[in-house]
Design a protein around this motif. Structure first.
Motif, PDB file in Angstrom:
ATOM      1  N   GLU A 278      -2.194 -11.863 -11.545  1.00 31.42           N
ATOM      2  CA  GLU A 278      -1.230 -11.817 -10.548  1.00 31.42           C
ATOM      3  C   GLU A 278      -0.904 -10.502  -9.937  1.00 31.42           C
ATOM      4  OE1 GLU A 278       3.563 -13.392  -9.993  1.00 31.42           O
ATOM      5  OE2 GLU A 278       2.511 -13.724 -11.957  1.00 31.42           O
ATOM      6  N   VAL A 279      -0.723  -9.349 -10.571  1.00 26.26           N
ATOM      7  CA  VAL A 279      -0.479  -8.233  -9.951  1.00 26.26           C
ATOM      8  C   VAL A 279      -1.695  -7.470  -9.184  1.00 26.26           C
ATOM      9  CG1 VAL A 279      -0.066  -5.500 -10.638  1.00 26.26           C
ATOM     10  CG2 VAL A 279       1.159  -7.477 -12.106  1.00 26.26           C
ATOM     11  N   MET A 280      -2.991  -8.120  -9.856  1.00 29.23           N
ATOM     12  CA  MET A 280      -4.147  -7.344  -9.128  1.00 29.23           C
ATOM     13  C   MET A 280      -4.242  -8.236  -7.958  1.00 29.23           C
ATOM     14  SD  MET A 280      -5.763  -5.353 -11.105  1.00 29.23           S
ATOM     15  CE  MET A 280      -7.451  -5.304 -10.740  1.00 29.23           C
ATOM     16  N   ASN A 281      -4.139  -9.354  -7.939  1.00 30.02           N
ATOM     17  CA  ASN A 281      -3.801 -10.134  -6.414  1.00 30.02           C
ATOM     18  C   ASN A 281      -3.070  -9.810  -5.473  1.00 30.02           C
ATOM     19  OD1 ASN A 281      -6.359 -11.912  -7.261  1.00 30.02           O
ATOM     20  ND2 ASN A 281      -4.889 -13.407  -8.001  1.00 30.02           N
ATOM     21  N   GLU A 282      -1.789  -9.429  -6.105  1.00 30.04           N
ATOM     22  CA  GLU A 282      -0.691  -8.684  -5.073  1.00 30.04           C
ATOM     23  C   GLU A 282      -1.096  -7.660  -4.651  1.00 30.04           C
ATOM     24  OE1 GLU A 282       4.134  -8.002  -5.014  1.00 30.04           O
ATOM     25  OE2 GLU A 282       2.970  -8.587  -6.866  1.00 30.04           O
ATOM     26  N   GLY A 283      -1.681  -6.633  -5.396  1.00 31.43           N
ATOM     27  CA  GLY A 283      -2.001  -5.418  -4.951  1.00 31.43           C
ATOM     28  C   GLY A 283      -3.179  -5.341  -3.846  1.00 31.43           C
ATOM     29  N   PHE A 284      -4.189  -6.131  -4.399  1.00 30.66           N
ATOM     30  CA  PHE A 284      -5.570  -6.224  -3.329  1.00 30.66           C
ATOM     31  C   PHE A 284      -4.971  -6.811  -2.000  1.00 30.66           C
ATOM     32  CE2 PHE A 284      -8.046  -6.540  -7.266  1.00 30.66           C
ATOM     33  CZ  PHE A 284      -8.724  -5.164  -6.965  1.00 30.66           C
ATOM     34  N   GLU A 285      -4.027  -7.713  -2.119  1.00 34.92           N
ATOM     35  CA  GLU A 285      -3.481  -8.414  -0.913  1.00 34.92           C
ATOM     36  C   GLU A 285      -2.758  -7.379   0.028  1.00 34.92           C
ATOM     37  OE1 GLU A 285      -1.041 -12.288   0.799  1.00 34.92           O
ATOM     38  OE2 GLU A 285      -0.975 -12.039  -1.444  1.00 34.92           O
ATOM     39  N   ILE A 286      -2.016  -6.782  -0.526  1.00 37.31           N
ATOM     40  CA  ILE A 286      -1.357  -5.659   0.041  1.00 37.31           C
ATOM     41  C   ILE A 286      -2.265  -4.674   0.681  1.00 37.31           C
ATOM     42  CG2 ILE A 286       0.597  -3.827  -0.043  1.00 37.31           C
ATOM     43  CD1 ILE A 286       1.936  -5.636  -2.136  1.00 37.31           C
ATOM     44  N   ILE A 287      -3.094  -4.249  -0.057  1.00 40.69           N
ATOM     45  CA  ILE A 287      -4.090  -3.262   0.139  1.00 40.69           C
ATOM     46  C   ILE A 287      -5.112  -3.611   1.523  1.00 40.69           C
ATOM     47  CG2 ILE A 287      -6.142  -1.893  -0.340  1.00 40.69           C
ATOM     48  CD1 ILE A 287      -5.017  -1.512  -3.341  1.00 40.69           C
ATOM     49  N   GLU A 288      -5.299  -5.010   1.597  1.00 42.04           N
ATOM     50  CA  GLU A 288      -5.939  -5.681   2.593  1.00 42.04           C
ATOM     51  C   GLU A 288      -5.256  -5.640   3.726  1.00 42.04           C
ATOM     52  OE1 GLU A 288      -8.654  -9.621   3.458  1.00 42.04           O
ATOM     53  OE2 GLU A 288      -7.218  -9.709   1.769  1.00 42.04           O
ATOM     54  N   ASN A 289      -3.906  -6.225   3.643  1.00 39.99           N
ATOM     55  CA  ASN A 289      -3.142  -6.221   4.703  1.00 39.99           C
ATOM     56  C   ASN A 289      -2.810  -4.871   5.520  1.00 39.99           C
ATOM     57  OD1 ASN A 289      -2.781  -8.880   4.649  1.00 39.99           O
ATOM     58  ND2 ASN A 289      -0.927  -8.976   3.231  1.00 39.99           N
ATOM     59  N   GLU A 290      -2.362  -3.782   4.732  1.00 43.60           N
ATOM     60  CA  GLU A 290      -2.451  -2.412   5.096  1.00 43.60           C
ATOM     61  C   GLU A 290      -3.526  -1.988   5.809  1.00 43.60           C
ATOM     62  OE1 GLU A 290       0.649  -0.989   5.185  1.00 43.60           O
ATOM     63  OE2 GLU A 290       1.418  -3.074   4.857  1.00 43.60           O
ATOM     64  N   THR A 291      -4.724  -2.400   5.160  1.00 44.71           N
ATOM     65  CA  THR A 291      -5.750  -1.706   5.699  1.00 44.71           C
ATOM     66  C   THR A 291      -6.198  -2.472   7.096  1.00 44.71           C
ATOM     67  OG1 THR A 291      -6.881  -1.600   3.647  1.00 44.71           O
ATOM     68  CG2 THR A 291      -8.416  -1.536   5.519  1.00 44.71           C
ATOM     69  N   ASP A 292      -5.882  -3.754   7.045  1.00 41.93           N
ATOM     70  CA  ASP A 292      -5.943  -4.396   8.607  1.00 41.93           C
ATOM     71  C   ASP A 292      -4.836  -3.880   9.551  1.00 41.93           C
ATOM     72  OD1 ASP A 292      -7.951  -6.118   7.792  1.00 41.93           O
ATOM     73  OD2 ASP A 292      -6.352  -7.970   7.246  1.00 41.93           O
ATOM     74  N   ARG A 293      -3.721  -3.450   9.118  1.00 46.34           N
ATOM     75  CA  ARG A 293      -2.858  -2.732   9.874  1.00 46.34           C
ATOM     76  C   ARG A 293      -3.331  -1.405  10.432  1.00 46.34           C
ATOM     77  NH1 ARG A 293       3.126  -0.991   7.628  1.00 46.34           N
ATOM     78  NH2 ARG A 293       3.808   0.117   9.677  1.00 46.34           N
ATOM     79  N   LEU A 294      -3.932  -0.678   9.606  1.00 41.85           N
ATOM     80  CA  LEU A 294      -4.021   0.655   9.854  1.00 41.85           C
ATOM     81  C   LEU A 294      -5.445   0.464  10.713  1.00 41.85           C
ATOM     82  CD1 LEU A 294      -3.875   3.559   9.210  1.00 41.85           C
ATOM     83  CD2 LEU A 294      -5.577   3.282   7.238  1.00 41.85           C
ATOM     84  N   SER A 295      -6.226  -0.557  10.704  1.00 45.65           N
ATOM     85  CA  SER A 295      -7.504  -0.746  11.476  1.00 45.65           C
ATOM     86  C   SER A 295      -7.227  -0.977  12.709  1.00 45.65           C
ATOM     87  CB  SER A 295      -8.229  -1.695  10.786  1.00 45.65           C
ATOM     88  OG  SER A 295      -9.516  -1.950  11.694  1.00 45.65           O
ATOM     89  N   LYS A 296      -6.107  -1.576  12.872  1.00 44.45           N
ATOM     90  CA  LYS A 296      -5.511  -2.299  14.340  1.00 44.45           C
ATOM     91  C   LYS A 296      -4.925  -1.027  15.034  1.00 44.45           C
ATOM     92  CE  LYS A 296      -2.355  -5.496  16.356  1.00 44.45           C
ATOM     93  NZ  LYS A 296      -1.452  -6.634  16.545  1.00 44.45           N
ATOM     94  N   MET A 297      -4.255  -0.082  14.418  1.00 39.14           N
ATOM     95  CA  MET A 297      -3.482   1.020  15.131  1.00 39.14           C
ATOM     96  C   MET A 297      -4.861   1.866  15.685  1.00 39.14           C
ATOM     97  SD  MET A 297       0.043   2.102  13.411  1.00 39.14           S
ATOM     98  CE  MET A 297      -0.556   1.720  11.361  1.00 39.14           C
ATOM     99  N   VAL A 298      -5.644   2.220  14.661  1.00 37.48           N
ATOM    100  CA  VAL A 298      -7.027   2.897  15.089  1.00 37.48           C
ATOM    101  C   VAL A 298      -7.602   2.577  16.117  1.00 37.48           C
ATOM    102  CG1 VAL A 298      -8.947   3.927  14.451  1.00 37.48           C
ATOM    103  CG2 VAL A 298      -7.106   3.933  12.896  1.00 37.48           C
ATOM    104  N   GLU A 299      -7.771   0.982  16.131  1.00 39.04           N
ATOM    105  CA  GLU A 299      -8.703   0.401  17.231  1.00 39.04           C
ATOM    106  C   GLU A 299      -7.799   0.577  18.290  1.00 39.04           C
ATOM    107  OE1 GLU A 299     -11.736  -1.233  18.850  1.00 39.04           O
ATOM    108  OE2 GLU A 299     -11.483  -0.641  16.921  1.00 39.04           O
ATOM    109  N   GLU A 300      -6.446   0.564  18.360  1.00 40.92           N
ATOM    110  CA  GLU A 300      -5.477   0.659  19.729  1.00 40.92           C
ATOM    111  C   GLU A 300      -5.828   2.063  20.193  1.00 40.92           C
ATOM    112  OE1 GLU A 300      -1.423  -0.392  19.029  1.00 40.92           O
ATOM    113  OE2 GLU A 300      -1.934  -2.458  19.431  1.00 40.92           O
ATOM    114  N   LEU A 301      -5.875   2.952  19.112  1.00 39.59           N
ATOM    115  CA  LEU A 301      -6.077   4.344  19.753  1.00 39.59           C
ATOM    116  C   LEU A 301      -7.018   4.717  20.392  1.00 39.59           C
ATOM    117  CD1 LEU A 301      -4.447   6.163  16.755  1.00 39.59           C
ATOM    118  CD2 LEU A 301      -3.527   6.244  19.288  1.00 39.59           C
ATOM    119  N   LEU A 302      -8.487   4.006  19.940  1.00 40.25           N
ATOM    120  CA  LEU A 302      -9.706   4.327  20.464  1.00 40.25           C
ATOM    121  C   LEU A 302      -9.686   3.510  21.966  1.00 40.25           C
ATOM    122  CD1 LEU A 302     -11.646   3.497  17.263  1.00 40.25           C
ATOM    123  CD2 LEU A 302     -11.505   5.607  18.501  1.00 40.25           C
TER     124      LEU A 302
END
Length: 468
Positions: A278-302
């Motif tokens: 449960e902890v592992m899945n929650e962590g991976f999900e948060i990391i994935e979401n934050e990575t998507d968010r970070l990727s979106k911001m970088v893509e907007e800047l590009l």
């Protein structure tokens, strides 16, 4: 400064005055000369008319020799000037001042008089250093044959002296006028260049980064408008600088937040027992979401970097825009459901073919629908409409979210502008969407009211090839 505006204005103004005064002087001098010469000519003509009348009335039957032998020449000496009599062979037979050797046969007035025509001459003579004015008339016999000519002459020395006197006075007057013109032109040039120098000084300070410097100039002319434009430019630079600083601060914070979250959960997962699913899945999900968010911001800047540098090009193709809108609605529906937002589909099912960059228009729709969901409270709604409204295709995204006031609405499309709402991020999404639509020769219209909601209308021209 070698070629300053002040010197140029002064020089040109003085040159214009000098040219005008000189032309006026020449006109006055030549006019006065013609007037004085005309006066002398008029007087000689009057005297000569009287003499010729006397001859025609009383002595017309006599020859030139008889007139001279009988001392009748005294009749022609009444006006006191030079009197000459010329026979029909153009020989000077009498001269009241004794200038018998004067070559009268070469004078045009004499030649014309012997042909029966009255004439005059202005020119030099052998016995004087000054020009003389002469008038000549033919003398007729009883049978109306020209038997000679009577010629009256007068020195032009008094007239010439009058002309020179007038010229000297005009020269003195011109010198006075030019002195006044120099003073006035310098004052005029100073009144013009003083505000220009002030504008130049302010422009130098602005170039040095002193953007709060303003020009104080109460003028309604072009210079006043220029000063106002520079003040507006300076104010806009200050505003843009503030927006840029806010953006840098905002984007730094927003980039740091997902990175901190990713790093924190990476450390947690590192120390977590792999069996704790449960902890592992929650962590991976948060990391994935934050990575998507970070990727979106970088893509907007590009994306933004490409647009402002003009390096973006559209890859246009023929596609069904209705189908694209349906796909976007399906793609965004789970996102809306997750936020407890009702995403309403009002897309007209009519097939509409459009030549455009499908991926870029999809990006615009996703961005705007995502914003509508982001700024709508749970339980609210987002309406997605799409239809053909010839000659355009319209896509409308409405919500009953937080909305914007007039000040926010005016700046909504500005680059780097970040709204006041806590959900506002980099401020590039709407700006990029606007750039994409403009590349398609379209437009984005925004209507919004605080605490009521926002409606965004995307208009894309169908073109002459659009089919239903």
């Amino acid at each position: 400064m070698k070629h300053s505006i002040r010197k140029t204005v002064t020089r040109n103004f003085v040159a214009l005055i000098l040219l005008t005064v000189s032309l006026l002087d020449l006109a006055l001098i030549f006019g006065f000369r013609e007037y004085t010469y005309g006066g002398v000519k008029f007087y000689l003509n009057q005297q000569l008319d009287s003499a010729v009348y006397t001859y025609d009335r009383y002595f017309k039957s006599r020859s030139i020799d008889e007139l001279l032998d009988g001392d009748y020449d005294m009749i022609f000496n009444q006006f006191g000037g030079q009197v000459q009599m010329i026979d029909k062979d153009a020989q000077l037979v009498y001269d009241s001042i004794g200038a018998i050797n004067e070559p009268v046969k070469d004078y045009p007035d004499v030649i014309q008089a012997l042909k029966g025509k009255a004439d005059f001459r202005i020119g030099p003579v052998p016995y004087s250093d000054t020009k003389v004015l002469s008038v000549s008339r033919p003398l007729y016999s009883n049978d109306n044959r020209v038997i000679g000519a009577l010629r009256y002459s007068s020195s032009l020395a008094p007239a010439i002296r009058s002309v020179w006197t007038l010229s000297r006075y005009l020269l003195l007057l011109t010198a006075l006028v030019m002195a006044i013109a120099v003073v006035v032109s310098r004052m005029l040039a100073k009144s013009i260049t003083r505000p220009i120098e002030e504008i130049q000084s302010t422009a130098i300070q602005l170039a040095d980064g002193q953007y709060k410097k303003h020009i104080v100039m109460k003028r309604d002319d072009e210079l006043g408008q220029l000063a106002q434009s520079i003040n507006t430019l300076a104010a806009e630079i200050v505003r843009k600088e503030q927006v840029k600083n806010d953006f840098i601060s905002s984007i730094s914070h927003e980039l740091r937040t997902p990175l901190t979250s990713i790093k924190g959960w990476a450390a947690v997962l590192k120390d977590t027992d792999p069996t704790e699913t449960e902890v592992m899945n929650e962590g991976f999900e948060i990391i994935e979401n934050e990575t998507d968010r970070l990727s979106k911001m970088v893509e907007e800047l590009l994306d933004f970097s490409r647009y402002i540098s003009g390096r973006i090009t559209l890859k246009k193709d023929r596609f069904d825009i209705t189908s694209t809108c349906e796909d976007v609605w399906k793609q965004m529906k789970p996102r809306a459901s997750k936020e407890n937002i009702h995403l309403v589909n009002e897309i007209n099912e009519e097939v509409v073919l459009l030549t455009a960059d499908e991926d870029r228009l999809r990006q615009v729709l996703i961005n705007l629908i995502d914003n509508a969901i982001k700024f709508t409270d749970p339980g609210g709604w987002v309406l997605f409409e799409a239809r053909k409204n010839f000659p355009n295709y319209e896509m409308i995204i409405s919500d009953n979210g937080v909305g914007m006031d007039e000040n926010e609405l005016a700046l909504a499309k500005e680059k780097f502008y970040k709204g006041k709402h806590s959900n506002s991020h980099s401020g590039l999404g709407l700006s990029i969407a606007d750039e994409i639509v403009k590349l398609h020769n379209g437009a984005i219209q925004i209507v919004s009211e605080k605490s009521v909601g926002t409606t965004i209308r995307i208009i894309i021209p169908l073109g002459s090839e659009a089919d239903a």
